[in-house]
Design a protein around this motif. Structure first.
Motif, PDB file in Angstrom:
ATOM      1  N   GLU A 131       0.836  -1.206   0.000  1.00 40.28           N
ATOM      2  CA  GLU A 131       0.000   0.000   0.000  1.00 40.28           C
ATOM      3  C   GLU A 131       0.868   1.253   0.000  1.00 40.28           C
ATOM      4  O   GLU A 131       0.549   2.248  -0.660  1.00 40.28           O
ATOM      5  CB  GLU A 131      -0.927  -0.005   1.213  1.00 40.28           C
ATOM      6  CG  GLU A 131      -2.001   1.070   1.158  1.00 40.28           C
ATOM      7  CD  GLU A 131      -3.063   0.888   2.226  1.00 40.28           C
ATOM      8  OE1 GLU A 131      -3.700   1.896   2.582  1.00 40.28           O
ATOM      9  OE2 GLU A 131      -3.256  -0.241   2.697  1.00 40.28           O
ATOM     10  N   GLU A 132       2.007   1.193   0.737  1.00 39.32           N
ATOM     11  CA  GLU A 132       2.908   2.343   0.776  1.00 39.32           C
ATOM     12  C   GLU A 132       3.541   2.582  -0.595  1.00 39.32           C
ATOM     13  O   GLU A 132       3.706   3.731  -1.018  1.00 39.32           O
ATOM     14  CB  GLU A 132       4.014   2.124   1.820  1.00 39.32           C
ATOM     15  CG  GLU A 132       3.550   2.231   3.259  1.00 39.32           C
ATOM     16  CD  GLU A 132       2.698   1.055   3.671  1.00 39.32           C
ATOM     17  OE1 GLU A 132       2.917  -0.062   3.146  1.00 39.32           O
ATOM     18  OE2 GLU A 132       1.785   1.243   4.492  1.00 39.32           O
ATOM     19  N   ASP A 164       0.970   4.265  -2.784  1.00 37.21           N
ATOM     20  CA  ASP A 164       0.856   5.690  -2.442  1.00 37.21           C
ATOM     21  C   ASP A 164       2.026   6.471  -3.020  1.00 37.21           C
ATOM     22  O   ASP A 164       1.854   7.564  -3.580  1.00 37.21           O
ATOM     23  CB  ASP A 164       0.813   5.874  -0.917  1.00 37.21           C
ATOM     24  CG  ASP A 164      -0.511   5.451  -0.315  1.00 37.21           C
ATOM     25  OD1 ASP A 164      -1.484   5.283  -1.081  1.00 37.21           O
ATOM     26  OD2 ASP A 164      -0.573   5.271   0.907  1.00 37.21           O
ATOM     27  N   GLU A 181      -7.354  10.636   8.356  1.00 38.52           N
ATOM     28  CA  GLU A 181      -6.574   9.667   7.588  1.00 38.52           C
ATOM     29  C   GLU A 181      -6.509   8.358   8.362  1.00 38.52           C
ATOM     30  O   GLU A 181      -5.854   8.258   9.393  1.00 38.52           O
ATOM     31  CB  GLU A 181      -5.158  10.233   7.366  1.00 38.52           C
ATOM     32  CG  GLU A 181      -4.198   9.289   6.703  1.00 38.52           C
ATOM     33  CD  GLU A 181      -4.647   8.908   5.320  1.00 38.52           C
ATOM     34  OE1 GLU A 181      -5.257   7.825   5.198  1.00 38.52           O
ATOM     35  OE2 GLU A 181      -4.401   9.682   4.380  1.00 38.52           O
ATOM     36  N   LYS A 202      -5.494   5.415   7.110  1.00 38.80           N
ATOM     37  CA  LYS A 202      -4.587   4.432   6.493  1.00 38.80           C
ATOM     38  C   LYS A 202      -3.646   3.803   7.501  1.00 38.80           C
ATOM     39  O   LYS A 202      -3.155   2.702   7.289  1.00 38.80           O
ATOM     40  CB  LYS A 202      -3.774   5.103   5.380  1.00 38.80           C
ATOM     41  CG  LYS A 202      -4.568   5.366   4.112  1.00 38.80           C
ATOM     42  CD  LYS A 202      -3.671   5.923   3.018  1.00 38.80           C
ATOM     43  CE  LYS A 202      -4.467   6.180   1.749  1.00 38.80           C
ATOM     44  NZ  LYS A 202      -3.610   6.754   0.680  1.00 38.80           N
ATOM     45  N   LYS A 214      -4.425   0.297   8.395  1.00 44.13           N
ATOM     46  CA  LYS A 214      -4.274  -0.704   7.342  1.00 44.13           C
ATOM     47  C   LYS A 214      -2.806  -0.949   7.007  1.00 44.13           C
ATOM     48  O   LYS A 214      -2.495  -1.746   6.124  1.00 44.13           O
ATOM     49  CB  LYS A 214      -5.005  -0.257   6.074  1.00 44.13           C
ATOM     50  CG  LYS A 214      -6.488   0.020   6.263  1.00 44.13           C
ATOM     51  CD  LYS A 214      -7.239  -1.231   6.713  1.00 44.13           C
ATOM     52  CE  LYS A 214      -8.746  -0.941   6.834  1.00 44.13           C
ATOM     53  NZ  LYS A 214      -9.463  -2.092   7.423  1.00 44.13           N
ATOM     54  N   HIS A 215      -1.911  -0.268   7.711  1.00 46.46           N
ATOM     55  CA  HIS A 215      -0.483  -0.402   7.426  1.00 46.46           C
ATOM     56  C   HIS A 215      -0.054  -1.843   7.656  1.00 46.46           C
ATOM     57  O   HIS A 215      -0.500  -2.508   8.603  1.00 46.46           O
ATOM     58  CB  HIS A 215       0.314   0.540   8.334  1.00 46.46           C
ATOM     59  CG  HIS A 215       1.713   0.783   7.893  1.00 46.46           C
ATOM     60  ND1 HIS A 215       2.689  -0.173   8.000  1.00 46.46           N
ATOM     61  CD2 HIS A 215       2.315   1.870   7.337  1.00 46.46           C
ATOM     62  CE1 HIS A 215       3.829   0.306   7.546  1.00 46.46           C
ATOM     63  NE2 HIS A 215       3.628   1.540   7.131  1.00 46.46           N
TER      64      HIS A 215
END
Length: 720
Positions: free
Chosen positions: A155-156, A159, A397, A399, A402-403
């Protein structure tokens, strides 16, 4: 004539402009750069300038192009214009973004040339390719990444790729320039090129994302003289607000439209240019007089928002930057409180102080807590919620939850509860020191045997070093299941070797160490107020829902990043986590040491934006320790100390100091027991630090007060 106009404006709208504002309104012909300091009334002045064109110079509304950076800013300008003038005139000007204008150009060109196209961002059904892939930017980018790298992106990485693509398009970079742009995603330049190729060749229509609106619009205007001339002849005056936020491609679109008469007005503040990471280009402002040799540069430097103390400090502080227009911000406001700097022992004490201050205010004034990183606010949200204090988050935020690190920690805890779950072990087997191979995992899955997977591993053909590591890991997991949540996470990091795995990821894949370990520190902070592992998992879900809904609540307390605070103002502002590594970031510091000052100057501008949000009270908060890590006070706080003459003193806590007297006078070599790290030997005890060599995890530098407060440390009893 102009005096009559300003008198009429004062009478009919109640607005009285100062001399510099009037000067800006009256300058209508030729290029103008209007540098507006924080709180100087730039939006009011820009609306008055439009009114002057409409009502005094009798310019038709459709001959004026008024653009700003975001839809929210465009709506705000339009609302204010209506508030000022709707009662006595039907004249209206359309306020829009450069994005929306560029898209209008693209639609017209595609229609005229009969070129079919489809947007792949935004809502609505986008359709699918023949292979079933949805025609949406996220799915396409993931597919392209997998094709280039042979693996799925995190995910990172997604982004970072999104930011990378937006940046290179907005700055119109190509070729070898792509390789100079930092991106954590593997082979980002190759992924970008493959993505652009995909959009042109893999569908029956041309696929466009939001940034393509700008780059395609720019290309159409540059290469199609007929269309460019049409729009140049349509507008006599071009005015842009928040011009410091415009990217290279946006600036060039505006420049093309204003030519050849160049009746262009850029309203901006180079000292508030803080969006370089998404393509904003402050150099375009700094080079304005080179672009337009006949340009006029005016300044509006009277701050009507902040107290004398805040304006004085902010004005002096921003002068540390070299690449800027020289100007002096002043204020007619009264003197109030001095800018306060508080230094705490650690980040926990900092948040305790902030919550206490907010509780005392009882919602009687507008308060903001500003921070640089989204993860910084999660422990504060936890503490505010437990204290029953409501809040609004401008940029909620979620997120963080979900990290992949958060998911890793939860999986470690799940496995400690039941070490027979093959589905969990498969996700974490490479992330702790049992050295379980992929082949061994395959053999385990094929055995279909009940019971501990550690016991089953011992029955396989394993390496000699695993015969010791596997039983040790099994016992550690069993121990974790009975621990307090914060100690369980520390044990995962230290005794199971999770920190070591993360450091390898930093070295091998370029992940940012401060972000990874910062996420773990946040989890430990939340876990510290939970009684059990189940409570901790439940609390994370609660906080995720709380953050998701925080943007829809109303409150006198606002939590927001420095970036999202721009344009806002509050009675009191608390700027938190002001340490080197956060603001400025480690990357900012490294670039500056290498002789590149661009990112450090942007970080200083970000700090300046934070300071100038405050009307009457500004508090800067820093600390010595982030978790167990020693950190340095932000160099920006050091700058403010030099301006205010404030000495560096520790914040005096209201509560009683933790009694550490039983550990005083200990000699090196004294045996020590730590609840998480086990047996160790005292190596050094100085001030607030205690250095211990543990049998299992090696040397640790710990905060003695924190260890004693949590009951973690004791002297080992010696047999008589």
């Amino acid at each position: 004539m102009s005096d009559t106009f300003f008198d009429r404006m004062k009478e009919q709208t109640g607005i009285e402009l100062n001399e510099s504002q009037q000067q800006a309104v009256l300058h209508t012909e030729g290029p103008l750069l209007l540098l507006a300091s924080p709180g100087s009334g730039k939006t009011t002045t820009l609306n008055m300038k439009i009114a002057y064109l409409l009502f005094e110079k009798r310019v038709s509304p459709d001959r004026i192009m008024a653009v700003t950076f975001s839809k929210a800013s465009a709506r705000d300008m339009s609302r204010r214009f209506d508030d000022y003038f709707s009662g006595w005139s039907d004249e209206r000007v359309s306020f829009s973004t450069i994005h929306s204008f560029a898209y209008k150009v693209v639609r017209e060109f595609m229609s005229r040339e009969k070129i079919p196209y489809q947007l792949i961002e935004g809502g609505g059904n986008k359709g699918r390719l023949a292979n079933g892939l949805p025609l949406h930017k996220t799915f396409i980018l993931k597919k392209v990444y997998e094709d280039v790298n042979g693996a799925q992106p995190t995910e990172e990485e997604m982004d970072d790729l999104m930011s990378f693509i937006s940046l290179v398009k907005n700055r119109m970079l190509e070729g070898k320039e792509l390789e100079k742009v930092s991106c954590q995603a593997k082979n980002a330049p190759e992924v970008f090129k493959a993505y652009e190729s995909f959009k042109q060749t893999e569908a029956e229509v041309t696929l466009l994302d939001f940034d393509d609106m700008l780059t395609f619009g720019h290309e159409i205007l540059r290469e199609n003289e007929e269309m460019l001339k049409k729009y140049q002849e349509r507008f006599d005056y071009v005015l842009t607000d928040e011009s410091q936020d415009n990217s290279v491609v946006q600036h060039e679109i505006v420049e093309m439209l204003a030519a050849p008469d160049n009746n262009i007005c850029l309203v901006a503040d180079d000292d508030q240019s803080i969006f370089g990471w998404r393509g904003a280009e402050v150099d375009k402002l700094l080079q304005f007089e080179k672009t337009y040799p006949d340009a006029t540069v005016l300044t509006m430097t009277e701050n009507y928002r902040s107290s004398q103390e805040i304006v004085h400090v902010a004005n002096r502080f921003i002068k540390r930057n070299v690449d800027r227009y020289e100007k002096e911000m002043t204020t007619p406001n009264e003197s109030q409180e001095a800018v306060d700097i508080h230094t705490f022992q650690n980040d926990e004490k900092q948040l305790d102080y902030v919550v206490g201050q907010i509780r005392e205010k009882r919602g009687e004034e507008e308060v903001a807590v500003l921070y640089r990183n989204h993860s910084s606010v999660i422990p504060l949200v936890d503490q505010l919620d437990r204290a029953g204090i409501d809040f609004y988050m401008k940029d909620s935020e979620a997120k963080f939850f979900k990290h992949w690190i958060v998911e890793d920690i939860l999986n470690f805890l799940r496995f400690s509860y039941n070490d027979s779950r093959i589905d969990i072990l498969e996700k974490i087997h490479t992330k702790f020191n049992a050295y379980i191979s992929k082949k061994q995992m395959t053999l385990l899955k094929n055995r279909q045997t009940d019971g501990s997977l550690f016991d089953q591993l011992l029955n396989l053909d394993i390496q000699e070093y695993q015969k010791k590591a596997i039983p040790k890991a099994k016992q550690t997991f069993r121990d974790i299941n009975g621990m307090a949540p914060d100690q369980a996470i520390i044990t995962i990091r230290e005794k199971l070797g999770y920190d070591r795995v993360l450091r390898k990821m930093v070295d091998n894949f370029g992940f940012r160490a401060d972000q990874l370990f910062g996420t773990l520190d946040v989890l430990i902070r939340i876990a510290g107020s939970c009684d059990s592992l189940k409570d901790f998992a439940f609390r994370l879900r609660e906080l995720e829902e709380l953050v998701k809904s925080a943007h829809s609540r109303e409150s006198s307390l606002t939590l927001t990043t420095f970036h999202s605070a721009k344009g806002l103002e509050f009675d009191s502002v608390y700027m938190i986590d002001l340490v080197d590594g956060i603001i400025p970031s480690n990357d900012d510091i490294e670039d500056y040491r290498d002789g590149e000052r661009e990112t450090m100057e942007e970080a200083a501008r970000l700090f300046y934006v934070g300071m100038t949000r405050a009307r009457s009270r500004l508090e800067l908060l820093t600390y010595h320790y982030l978790g167990n890590e020693r950190v340095k006070e932000s160099t920006f706080v050091h700058n403010v100390r030099a301006i205010t003459g404030t000495k560096k003193t520790n914040h005096k806590e209201k509560e009683n100091k933790v009694d550490t007297s039983s550990f005083e006078g200990m000699d090196p070599g004294t045996p020590i027991i730590h609840k998480t790290f086990g047996r160790g030997t005292l190596m050094e005890y100085s001030g607030d630090l205690i250095v211990i060599h543990f049998e299992d995890v090696g040397y640790k530098e710990l905060l003695l007060e924190t260890c004693v407060e949590r009951g973690l440390l004791s002297k080992e009893k010696q047999e008589a």
